[in-house]
Design a protein around this motif. Structure first.
Motif, mmCIF file in Angstrom:
data_model
loop_
_atom_site.group_PDB
_atom_site.id
_atom_site.type_symbol
_atom_site.label_atom_id
_atom_site.label_comp_id
_atom_site.label_asym_id
_atom_site.label_seq_id
_atom_site.Cartn_x
_atom_site.Cartn_y
_atom_site.Cartn_z
ATOM 1 N N LYS A 77 0.843 -1.187 0.000
ATOM 2 C CA LYS A 77 0.000 0.000 0.000
ATOM 3 C C LYS A 77 0.884 1.245 0.000
ATOM 4 C CE LYS A 77 -1.864 1.221 3.832
ATOM 5 N NZ LYS A 77 -2.652 1.249 5.079
ATOM 6 N N PRO A 78 0.699 2.154 -0.950
ATOM 7 C CA PRO A 78 1.574 3.329 -1.001
ATOM 8 C C PRO A 78 1.263 4.322 0.120
ATOM 9 C CG PRO A 78 -0.107 3.461 -2.702
ATOM 10 C CD PRO A 78 -0.249 2.113 -2.070
ATOM 11 N N LYS A 79 2.273 5.062 0.522
ATOM 12 C CA LYS A 79 2.046 6.155 1.460
ATOM 13 C C LYS A 79 1.109 7.166 0.800
ATOM 14 C CE LYS A 79 6.542 5.758 3.764
ATOM 15 N NZ LYS A 79 7.829 6.423 4.073
ATOM 16 N N GLY A 80 0.070 7.531 1.508
ATOM 17 C CA GLY A 80 -0.920 8.418 0.918
ATOM 18 C C GLY A 80 -2.135 7.673 0.406
ATOM 19 N N GLY A 81 -2.067 6.310 0.434
ATOM 20 C CA GLY A 81 -3.222 5.526 0.015
ATOM 21 C C GLY A 81 -3.241 5.201 -1.464
ATOM 22 N N GLY A 247 -8.962 -11.651 2.762
ATOM 23 C CA GLY A 247 -9.512 -10.369 2.329
ATOM 24 C C GLY A 247 -9.943 -9.520 3.505
ATOM 25 N N VAL A 248 -10.569 -10.138 4.493
ATOM 26 C CA VAL A 248 -10.986 -9.408 5.689
ATOM 27 C C VAL A 248 -9.763 -8.886 6.433
ATOM 28 C CG1 VAL A 248 -12.081 -9.611 7.952
ATOM 29 C CG2 VAL A 248 -13.158 -10.664 5.950
ATOM 30 N N GLY A 249 -8.760 -9.758 6.584
ATOM 31 C CA GLY A 249 -7.559 -9.370 7.314
ATOM 32 C C GLY A 249 -6.808 -8.225 6.650
ATOM 33 N N LEU A 250 -6.640 -8.315 5.339
ATOM 34 C CA LEU A 250 -5.896 -7.273 4.626
ATOM 35 C C LEU A 250 -6.686 -5.974 4.550
ATOM 36 C CD1 LEU A 250 -4.267 -9.336 1.744
ATOM 37 C CD2 LEU A 250 -3.117 -8.320 3.706
ATOM 38 N N THR A 251 -7.999 -6.082 4.387
ATOM 39 C CA THR A 251 -8.825 -4.875 4.325
ATOM 40 C C THR A 251 -8.799 -4.133 5.653
ATOM 41 O OG1 THR A 251 -10.273 -5.864 2.666
ATOM 42 C CG2 THR A 251 -11.140 -3.985 3.890
ATOM 43 N N LEU A 252 -8.949 -4.883 6.747
ATOM 44 C CA LEU A 252 -8.902 -4.245 8.065
ATOM 45 C C LEU A 252 -7.490 -3.745 8.374
ATOM 46 C CD1 LEU A 252 -11.131 -6.684 10.173
ATOM 47 C CD2 LEU A 252 -11.730 -4.420 9.301
ATOM 48 N N GLY A 253 -6.493 -4.569 8.027
ATOM 49 C CA GLY A 253 -5.116 -4.157 8.267
ATOM 50 C C GLY A 253 -4.753 -2.895 7.516
ATOM 51 N N GLY A 254 -5.301 -2.752 6.300
ATOM 52 C CA GLY A 254 -5.008 -1.582 5.487
ATOM 53 C C GLY A 254 -5.483 -0.282 6.092
ATOM 54 N N LYS A 255 -6.378 -0.377 7.073
ATOM 55 C CA LYS A 255 -6.879 0.826 7.745
ATOM 56 C C LYS A 255 -6.000 1.228 8.928
ATOM 57 C CE LYS A 255 -11.667 -0.370 6.511
ATOM 58 N NZ LYS A 255 -11.801 0.664 5.473
ATOM 59 N N VAL A 256 -5.050 0.358 9.246
ATOM 60 C CA VAL A 256 -4.146 0.628 10.369
ATOM 61 C C VAL A 256 -2.916 1.368 9.858
ATOM 62 C CG1 VAL A 256 -2.731 -0.392 12.190
ATOM 63 C CG2 VAL A 256 -4.934 -1.433 11.573
ATOM 64 N N PRO A 257 -2.616 2.547 10.395
ATOM 65 C CA PRO A 257 -1.427 3.291 9.949
ATOM 66 C C PRO A 257 -0.159 2.444 10.044
ATOM 67 C CG PRO A 257 -2.798 4.660 11.370
ATOM 68 C CD PRO A 257 -3.370 3.259 11.439
ATOM 69 N N GLY A 258 0.599 2.411 8.972
ATOM 70 C CA GLY A 258 1.856 1.674 8.953
ATOM 71 C C GLY A 258 1.745 0.247 8.469
ATOM 72 N N PHE A 259 0.510 -0.309 8.397
ATOM 73 C CA PHE A 259 0.358 -1.668 7.886
ATOM 74 C C PHE A 259 0.656 -1.654 6.389
ATOM 75 C CE2 PHE A 259 -1.983 -5.505 6.551
ATOM 76 C CZ PHE A 259 -1.549 -6.404 7.520
ATOM 77 N N PRO A 260 1.528 -2.533 5.899
ATOM 78 C CA PRO A 260 2.055 -2.386 4.536
ATOM 79 C C PRO A 260 1.150 -2.843 3.400
ATOM 80 C CG PRO A 260 3.063 -4.270 5.609
ATOM 81 C CD PRO A 260 2.208 -3.613 6.643
ATOM 82 N N MET A 261 0.041 -3.512 3.712
ATOM 83 C CA MET A 261 -0.830 -4.010 2.651
ATOM 84 C C MET A 261 -2.275 -3.622 2.950
ATOM 85 S SD MET A 261 0.795 -7.794 1.938
ATOM 86 C CE MET A 261 -0.064 -8.050 0.389
ATOM 87 N N GLY A 262 -3.152 -3.828 1.931
ATOM 88 C CA GLY A 262 -4.549 -3.458 2.112
ATOM 89 C C GLY A 262 -5.439 -4.215 1.152
ATOM 90 N N ALA A 263 -6.641 -3.683 0.949
ATOM 91 C CA ALA A 263 -7.631 -4.351 0.112
ATOM 92 C C ALA A 263 -7.152 -4.496 -1.327
ATOM 93 C CB ALA A 263 -8.950 -3.586 0.160
ATOM 94 N N ASP A 264 -6.381 -3.537 -1.830
ATOM 95 C CA ASP A 264 -5.899 -3.607 -3.209
ATOM 96 C C ASP A 264 -4.973 -4.803 -3.404
ATOM 97 O OD1 ASP A 264 -6.833 -1.835 -5.225
ATOM 98 O OD2 ASP A 264 -4.760 -1.284 -5.681
ATOM 99 N N GLN A 265 -4.141 -5.076 -2.408
ATOM 100 C CA GLN A 265 -3.228 -6.224 -2.508
ATOM 101 C C GLN A 265 -4.015 -7.538 -2.448
ATOM 102 O OE1 GLN A 265 -2.282 -3.319 -0.687
ATOM 103 N NE2 GLN A 265 -1.156 -2.937 -2.576
ATOM 104 N N TYR A 266 -5.072 -7.566 -1.656
ATOM 105 C CA TYR A 266 -5.938 -8.750 -1.627
ATOM 106 C C TYR A 266 -6.553 -8.984 -3.004
ATOM 107 C CZ TYR A 266 -10.381 -11.214 -1.147
ATOM 108 O OH TYR A 266 -11.441 -12.054 -1.330
ATOM 109 N N ARG A 267 -7.064 -7.927 -3.616
ATOM 110 C CA ARG A 267 -7.678 -8.074 -4.947
ATOM 111 C C ARG A 267 -6.650 -8.538 -5.976
ATOM 112 N NH1 ARG A 267 -10.901 -3.652 -2.947
ATOM 113 N NH2 ARG A 267 -9.299 -2.125 -3.525
#
Length: 299
Positions: A77-81, A247-267
């Motif tokens: 996940k890039p800095k800035g979203g 998908g749930v884990g990465l989506t929720l993790g992506g909302k945590v500041p500093g977590f390196p992955m998010g929903a886009d990486q799951y997709r």
């Protein structure tokens, strides 16, 4: 030729610039924070941010060709979203194309991505597809290069597998992979790729073409992960994490500041990153000529 390499101080640029120098080209590296110590002797460096047109206009002016290597990683996940993919890939390419047209540039080589599609499933893939349109709609002699994941010295793909373990199972002897690691990749060695990139600058037969490029092997994430650990003399036990749970884990993790992955990486893990027809033949290359990931890792 006088070639401007945007993002030339990055992973792929660090291999392409010496290749172009050896071919006798005059090179300028454009980067936000260029470090002359990070480029070979004889290479000019210039500061500029592709997202700010005024900062690059004069730098592009007067070159024979531009190679756009500026990119954010799709693996994290890039800095800035996710909006930064649009800002850097689409808008940044739009600015480079505009500056190239104004500055009398002839050739424009765009390093895109396999699966680039303006209507794609991830912000990265959509922005890469929209960036391609700026090149093809321009008056420049454009070439689009769509590689699968690229590996080699200075790259992040090999270490990506270890970071996955750090996120999903730190400190335990098993390795959970989303979907059991069935997503397939076609890793291409960076030095093989830059040889083809360099050829697009001088061979007019490549103008107007879009090339999908991959290495000689189509490997699952599970196979790649096993290779990486085998290269270190380690064995691991891989267990499957249901894609929905991942998908749930990465989506929720992506909302945590500093977590390196998010929903886009799951997709992105839901579709393969492989070619239908590997276009390396357009460069007179056979798959037997390419370096495999196994050879690179020594396994």
């Amino acid at each position: 030729m006088h070639v401007l390499v945007a993002g030339g101080n990055g992973f792929i640029g660090g291999h392409l610039v010496p290749e172009l120098l050896d071919a006798g080209h005059e090179i300028t590296v454009l980067a936000r924070n260029p470090d002359s110590d990070a480029v070979p002797d004889g290479v000019e460096t210039v500061s500029g941010d592709v997202t700010a047109y005024d900062s690059i206009e004069s730098a592009v002016d007067g070159h024979d060709a531009v190679v756009n290597l500026v990119a954010l990683s799709p693996l994290f996940k890039p800095k800035g979203g996710d909006r930064m993919h649009d800002e850097v890939h689409r808008h940044g390419t739009e600015n480079l194309v505009r500056a190239a047209e104004a500055g009398g540039v002839d050739r424009f080589v765009q390093l895109s991505a396999l699966g680039a599609d303006p209507n794609g499933a991830t912000a990265y893939i959509r922005a890469k597809g929209q960036a391609e349109a700026h090149v093809t709609d321009s008056e420049l002699d454009g070439v689009l290069i769509r590689p699968s994941v690229v590996f080699g010295e200075g790259g992040e793909f090999v270490s990506f597998t270890k970071k996955l373990k750090g996120m999903f199972a730190p400190g335990v002897p098993v390795y959970p992979l989303p979907g059991g690691g069935k997503t397939r990749f076609q890793p291409i060695y960076v030095d093989d790729l830059v040889g083809m990139l360099a050829e697009t600058l001088t061979d007019d037969a490549h103008v107007g073409e879009t090339y999908e490029l991959g290495g000689p092997d189509k490997l699952t994430l599970r196979e790649i992960t096993n290779m990486v650990y085998e290269a270190e003399g380690k064995s691991i036990s891989i267990v499957s994490v249901p894609m929905a749970l991942a998908g749930v884990g990465l989506t929720l993790g992506g909302k945590v500041p500093g977590f390196p992955m998010g929903a886009d990486q799951y997709r992105s893990l839901q579709f393969d990153n492989t070619t239908a027809d590997n276009d390396i033949g357009a460069f007179g290359v056979d798959e037997a000529d390419l370096t495999t990931l196994a050879d690179y890792l020594g396994v």
